[in-house]
Design a protein around this motif. Structure first.
Motif, mmCIF file in Angstrom:
data_model
loop_
_atom_site.group_PDB
_atom_site.id
_atom_site.type_symbol
_atom_site.label_atom_id
_atom_site.label_comp_id
_atom_site.label_asym_id
_atom_site.label_seq_id
_atom_site.Cartn_x
_atom_site.Cartn_y
_atom_site.Cartn_z
ATOM 1 N N SER A 48 0.809 -1.221 0.000
ATOM 2 C CA SER A 48 0.000 0.000 0.000
ATOM 3 C C SER A 48 0.844 1.273 0.000
ATOM 4 O O SER A 48 0.309 2.364 0.141
ATOM 5 C CB SER A 48 -0.935 0.005 1.218
ATOM 6 O OG SER A 48 -0.170 0.100 2.405
ATOM 7 N N ARG A 49 2.158 1.155 -0.176
ATOM 8 C CA ARG A 49 3.046 2.315 -0.135
ATOM 9 C C ARG A 49 3.689 2.569 -1.481
ATOM 10 O O ARG A 49 4.016 1.648 -2.213
ATOM 11 C CB ARG A 49 4.158 2.108 0.886
ATOM 12 C CG ARG A 49 3.654 1.969 2.289
ATOM 13 C CD ARG A 49 4.811 2.114 3.258
ATOM 14 N NE ARG A 49 4.328 2.044 4.610
ATOM 15 C CZ ARG A 49 3.812 3.090 5.249
ATOM 16 N NH1 ARG A 49 3.727 4.236 4.660
ATOM 17 N NH2 ARG A 49 3.387 2.954 6.486
ATOM 18 N N ILE A 50 3.899 3.846 -1.785
ATOM 19 C CA ILE A 50 4.660 4.229 -2.963
ATOM 20 C C ILE A 50 6.143 4.336 -2.590
ATOM 21 O O ILE A 50 7.008 3.917 -3.332
ATOM 22 C CB ILE A 50 4.146 5.566 -3.527
ATOM 23 C CG1 ILE A 50 2.713 5.406 -4.008
ATOM 24 C CG2 ILE A 50 5.040 6.062 -4.661
ATOM 25 C CD1 ILE A 50 2.045 6.697 -4.418
ATOM 26 N N ILE A 51 6.408 4.910 -1.402
ATOM 27 C CA ILE A 51 7.775 4.990 -0.889
ATOM 28 C C ILE A 51 7.789 4.392 0.517
ATOM 29 O O ILE A 51 6.749 4.267 1.165
ATOM 30 C CB ILE A 51 8.308 6.436 -0.861
ATOM 31 C CG1 ILE A 51 7.450 7.318 0.050
ATOM 32 C CG2 ILE A 51 8.380 7.009 -2.260
ATOM 33 C CD1 ILE A 51 8.021 8.701 0.247
ATOM 34 N N SER A 52 8.960 4.053 0.988
ATOM 35 C CA SER A 52 9.076 3.417 2.304
ATOM 36 C C SER A 52 9.004 4.462 3.417
ATOM 37 O O SER A 52 9.108 5.672 3.181
ATOM 38 C CB SER A 52 10.394 2.655 2.401
ATOM 39 O OG SER A 52 11.476 3.567 2.467
ATOM 40 N N LEU A 53 8.846 3.982 4.637
ATOM 41 C CA LEU A 53 8.834 4.876 5.790
ATOM 42 C C LEU A 53 10.177 5.586 5.950
ATOM 43 O O LEU A 53 10.222 6.761 6.316
ATOM 44 C CB LEU A 53 8.507 4.096 7.066
ATOM 45 C CG LEU A 53 7.080 3.595 7.201
ATOM 46 C CD1 LEU A 53 6.941 2.746 8.455
ATOM 47 C CD2 LEU A 53 6.112 4.751 7.233
ATOM 48 N N GLY A 54 11.266 4.886 5.657
ATOM 49 C CA GLY A 54 12.587 5.502 5.742
ATOM 50 C C GLY A 54 12.739 6.669 4.791
ATOM 51 O O GLY A 54 13.306 7.704 5.142
ATOM 52 N N GLN A 55 12.212 6.529 3.584
ATOM 53 C CA GLN A 55 12.257 7.624 2.615
ATOM 54 C C GLN A 55 11.351 8.775 3.046
ATOM 55 O O GLN A 55 11.686 9.942 2.849
ATOM 56 C CB GLN A 55 11.839 7.125 1.237
ATOM 57 C CG GLN A 55 12.847 6.188 0.611
ATOM 58 C CD GLN A 55 12.304 5.539 -0.644
ATOM 59 O OE1 GLN A 55 11.110 5.278 -0.755
ATOM 60 N NE2 GLN A 55 13.193 5.283 -1.595
ATOM 61 N N SER A 56 10.214 8.450 3.638
ATOM 62 C CA SER A 56 9.307 9.485 4.139
ATOM 63 C C SER A 56 9.958 10.295 5.247
ATOM 64 O O SER A 56 9.844 11.525 5.274
ATOM 65 C CB SER A 56 8.017 8.860 4.677
ATOM 66 O OG SER A 56 7.341 8.167 3.676
ATOM 67 N N VAL A 57 10.628 9.620 6.158
ATOM 68 C CA VAL A 57 11.304 10.304 7.259
ATOM 69 C C VAL A 57 12.422 11.188 6.709
ATOM 70 O O VAL A 57 12.599 12.330 7.154
ATOM 71 C CB VAL A 57 11.842 9.296 8.298
ATOM 72 C CG1 VAL A 57 12.729 9.977 9.322
ATOM 73 C CG2 VAL A 57 10.680 8.589 8.976
ATOM 74 N N LYS A 58 13.158 10.709 5.720
ATOM 75 C CA LYS A 58 14.218 11.516 5.111
ATOM 76 C C LYS A 58 13.638 12.792 4.510
ATOM 77 O O LYS A 58 14.191 13.881 4.681
ATOM 78 C CB LYS A 58 14.951 10.713 4.037
ATOM 79 C CG LYS A 58 16.091 11.468 3.397
ATOM 80 C CD LYS A 58 16.798 10.600 2.370
ATOM 81 C CE LYS A 58 17.955 11.319 1.721
ATOM 82 N NZ LYS A 58 18.623 10.466 0.725
ATOM 83 N N ALA A 59 12.507 12.690 3.822
ATOM 84 C CA ALA A 59 11.863 13.870 3.240
ATOM 85 C C ALA A 59 11.443 14.851 4.326
ATOM 86 O O ALA A 59 11.617 16.066 4.177
ATOM 87 C CB ALA A 59 10.667 13.445 2.404
ATOM 88 N N MET A 60 10.914 14.336 5.432
ATOM 89 C CA MET A 60 10.507 15.222 6.525
ATOM 90 C C MET A 60 11.712 15.904 7.160
ATOM 91 O O MET A 60 11.658 17.092 7.506
ATOM 92 C CB MET A 60 9.715 14.444 7.586
ATOM 93 C CG MET A 60 8.329 14.063 7.122
ATOM 94 S SD MET A 60 7.291 13.374 8.416
ATOM 95 C CE MET A 60 8.089 11.791 8.708
ATOM 96 N N VAL A 61 12.799 15.178 7.312
ATOM 97 C CA VAL A 61 14.012 15.762 7.880
ATOM 98 C C VAL A 61 14.537 16.871 6.964
ATOM 99 O O VAL A 61 14.891 17.962 7.422
ATOM 100 C CB VAL A 61 15.092 14.681 8.113
ATOM 101 C CG1 VAL A 61 16.445 15.300 8.407
ATOM 102 C CG2 VAL A 61 14.674 13.741 9.227
#
Length: 68
Positions: A48-61
């Motif tokens: 159900s994801r396009i990108i991983s949680l790790g990539q999401s956190v990197k974008a937020m950082v």
């Protein structure tokens, strides 16, 4: 005068942007393997994801969590 076109106008316009510390932060995030660690530790439904949680956190950082 521009050599190739024979005109006085420049064929390309260049602009610059300040990246400040973002390249260093992104590089250290990757070097330390924080995204891979987050992806290993957190349970996620990859279908159900396009990108991983790790990539999401990197974008937020990199976006500064809205403070940049």
């Amino acid at each position: 005068m521009h050599i190739e076109t024979g005109s006085k106008a420049s064929p390309q316009h260049y602009s610059s942007q300040a990246l400040e510390h973002l390249g260093l932060v992104a590089g250290m995030y990757d070097e330390l393997g924080l995204g891979e660690l987050i992806d290993r530790v957190m349970v996620q439904d990859e279908s159900s994801r396009i990108i991983s949680l790790g990539q999401s956190v990197k974008a937020m950082v990199l976006n500064g969590l809205g403070f940049a």
